[in-house]
Design an enzyme around this catalytic site. Structure first.
Site, PDB file in Angstrom:
ATOM      1  CE1 TYR A  76      -4.100   1.983   0.730  1.00  0.00           C
ATOM      2  CE2 TYR A  76      -2.645   3.223   2.184  1.00  0.00           C
ATOM      3  CZ  TYR A  76      -3.843   3.105   1.505  1.00  0.00           C
ATOM      4  OH  TYR A  76      -4.773   4.107   1.599  1.00  0.00           O
TER       5      TYR A  76
ATOM      6  CE  LYS B   1      -3.503   4.915  -1.522  1.00  0.00           C
ATOM      7  NZ  LYS B   1      -4.526   5.355  -2.490  1.00  0.00           N
TER       8      LYS B   1
HETATM    9  P1  NAI Z   1     -13.778   2.934   0.136  1.00  0.00           P
HETATM   10  O1  NAI Z   1     -13.448   1.488   0.194  1.00  0.00           O
HETATM   11  O2  NAI Z   1     -14.870   3.461   0.991  1.00  0.00           O
HETATM   12  O3  NAI Z   1     -14.050   3.383  -1.380  1.00  0.00           O
HETATM   13  C1  NAI Z   1     -13.191   2.965  -2.408  1.00  0.00           C
HETATM   14  C2  NAI Z   1     -13.991   2.882  -3.686  1.00  0.00           C
HETATM   15  O4  NAI Z   1     -13.106   2.490  -4.740  1.00  0.00           O
HETATM   16  C3  NAI Z   1     -15.104   1.828  -3.616  1.00  0.00           C
HETATM   17  O5  NAI Z   1     -16.326   2.397  -4.038  1.00  0.00           O
HETATM   18  C4  NAI Z   1     -14.635   0.747  -4.577  1.00  0.00           C
HETATM   19  O6  NAI Z   1     -15.702   0.069  -5.232  1.00  0.00           O
HETATM   20  C5  NAI Z   1     -13.798   1.550  -5.551  1.00  0.00           C
HETATM   21  N1  NAI Z   1     -12.863   0.711  -6.284  1.00  0.00           N
HETATM   22  C6  NAI Z   1     -12.036  -0.240  -5.783  1.00  0.00           C
HETATM   23  N2  NAI Z   1     -11.373  -0.833  -6.780  1.00  0.00           N
HETATM   24  C7  NAI Z   1     -11.785  -0.248  -7.948  1.00  0.00           C
HETATM   25  C8  NAI Z   1     -11.467  -0.437  -9.311  1.00  0.00           C
HETATM   26  N3  NAI Z   1     -10.572  -1.366  -9.715  1.00  0.00           N
HETATM   27  N4  NAI Z   1     -12.075   0.347 -10.225  1.00  0.00           N
HETATM   28  C9  NAI Z   1     -12.988   1.268  -9.851  1.00  0.00           C
HETATM   29  N5  NAI Z   1     -13.334   1.496  -8.570  1.00  0.00           N
HETATM   30  C10 NAI Z   1     -12.743   0.731  -7.629  1.00  0.00           C
HETATM   31  O7  NAI Z   1     -12.410   3.698   0.474  1.00  0.00           O
HETATM   32  P2  NAI Z   1     -12.091   5.211   0.893  1.00  0.00           P
HETATM   33  O8  NAI Z   1     -11.706   5.201   2.309  1.00  0.00           O
HETATM   34  O9  NAI Z   1     -13.125   6.126   0.399  1.00  0.00           O
HETATM   35  O10 NAI Z   1     -10.732   5.425   0.091  1.00  0.00           O
HETATM   36  C11 NAI Z   1     -10.671   6.112  -1.139  1.00  0.00           C
HETATM   37  C12 NAI Z   1      -9.209   6.307  -1.494  1.00  0.00           C
HETATM   38  O11 NAI Z   1      -8.570   7.067  -0.473  1.00  0.00           O
HETATM   39  C13 NAI Z   1      -8.400   5.018  -1.629  1.00  0.00           C
HETATM   40  O12 NAI Z   1      -7.491   5.140  -2.691  1.00  0.00           O
HETATM   41  C14 NAI Z   1      -7.651   4.944  -0.313  1.00  0.00           C
HETATM   42  O13 NAI Z   1      -6.450   4.199  -0.416  1.00  0.00           O
HETATM   43  C15 NAI Z   1      -7.394   6.409  -0.051  1.00  0.00           C
HETATM   44  N6  NAI Z   1      -7.140   6.715   1.335  1.00  0.00           N
HETATM   45  C16 NAI Z   1      -8.124   6.481   2.268  1.00  0.00           C
HETATM   46  C17 NAI Z   1      -7.873   6.770   3.584  1.00  0.00           C
HETATM   47  C18 NAI Z   1      -8.881   6.549   4.654  1.00  0.00           C
HETATM   48  O14 NAI Z   1      -8.521   6.670   5.830  1.00  0.00           O
HETATM   49  N7  NAI Z   1     -10.138   6.264   4.347  1.00  0.00           N
HETATM   50  C19 NAI Z   1      -6.568   7.295   4.025  1.00  0.00           C
HETATM   51  C20 NAI Z   1      -5.641   7.552   2.947  1.00  0.00           C
HETATM   52  C21 NAI Z   1      -5.930   7.257   1.655  1.00  0.00           C
END
Ligand code: NAI
Length: 255
Positions: A160, A164
């Site tokens: 991860y 990132k």
């Molecule tokens: P989440 O799991 O709630 O949402 C992620 C979304 O990405 C989901 O709707 C999923 O269906 C979609 N997704 C996954 N693989 C996909 C693909 N191959 N093609 C299209 N869509 C796809 O996660 P969240 O927390 O909203 O995270 C969003 C981004 O922010 C991620 O990249 C995560 O790594 C990053 N992030 C999140 C943090 C957190 O604390 N929530 C912290 C730092 C970064």
């Protein structure tokens, strides 16, 4: 209506828009007056985000799209332009978490899957968006999602963190490549934000949700809207002199 920024007449493209940070940011763009294209693997989640936007009178397009597929990404950008006529701003946010495991225990399949979505997916989306922005002229603004794990190491998160960190290297370089064309490319590095991903991750984290909160100096998790606000600022004209940066929004976690 978001009263801080006005994106009226602009077209926004958001990946990972079915959940968490993507949904919150898509809603924020719509409330600021943008027409919004929502891309995600989850059709049900997209429908719900679109319903929330439509309830606010926003104009919205849903696109079932796997960001690891060149064909899906190209088709999603093409459909956005067919529907709304252009593309002005984008948030490349789709990503997946890594189970807690040491570098030695990380399987190559897991490595490939995590880098495929969270790094290659960002590259494919940004490339298609930049090509469209170059073709239409007039510049644009792209924000790629990185993480606190993009600026420091995290135990148990080697794949991860590699993805990132890679997002930031790609972002800085793409920003230099396209600055003269008026296309700004930035990254946002969220701390621990209360989304479905963190609820899943908290279940496997040794300290659970309480341990995640304890990692945040401000004593709470971030809210998805707090990342949306940063993304809207980076995409707004107020950030016209900001490109190639990685904006950390993390409650002091990496300070
Ligand atoms: P989440 O799991 O709630 O949402 C992620 C979304 O990405 C989901 O709707 C999923 O269906 C979609 N997704 C996954 N693989 C996909 C693909 N191959 N093609 C299209 N869509 C796809 O996660 P969240 O927390 O909203 O995270 C969003 C981004 O922010 C991620 O990249 C995560 O790594 C990053 N992030 C999140 C943090 C957190 O604390 N929530 C912290 C730092 C970064």
């Amino acid at each position: 209506m978001n009263t801080t920024y006005d994106f009226t007449g602009r077209v926004a493209f958001v990946t990972g828009a079915a959940s968490g940070l993507g949904r919150a940011t898509a809603l924020a763009f719509a409330r600021a007056g943008a027409q919004v294209a929502l891309a995600d693997l989850s059709t049900d989640g997209l429908t719900e985000t679109a319903r929330l936007i439509s309830a606010d009178d926003g104009q919205v397009l849903t696109l079932t799209c796997d960001v690891t597929s060149e064909d899906d990404v190209r088709a999603a950008v093409d459909r956005t332009v067919e529907r709304f006529g252009r593309l002005d701003v984008a948030f490349n946010n789709a990503g997946i978490e890594q189970p807690v495991q040491s570098a030695a225990d990380t399987a190559k399949d897991d490595w490939d899957r995590i880098l495929g979505v969270s790094l290659t997916g960002v590259f494919l989306c940004a490339r298609a968006q930049i090509r469209q922005m170059l073709a239409q002229g007039g510049g644009g603004a792209i924000v790629n999602v990185s993480s606190g794990a993009g600026v420091k190491g995290f135990r148990g998160q080697a794949a991860y963190a590699a993805a990132k960190h890679g997002v930031i290297g790609f972002t800085r370089s793409a920003a230099l490549d396209h600055a003269a064309a008026g296309i700004r490319v930035n990254a946002v590095c969220p701390g621990i934000i209360d989304t479905e991903m963190i609820r899943r991750f908290g279940d496997t984290h040794p300290g659970g949700r309480a341990g995640l909160i304890a990692d945040e100096p401000v004593g709470r998790l971030g809210k998805p809207g707090e990342i949306a606000s940063a993304v809207l600022w980076l995409c707004s004209d107020d950030a016209a002199f900001t490109t190639g940066t990685a904006l950390v929004v993390d409650g002091g976690q990496t300070a």
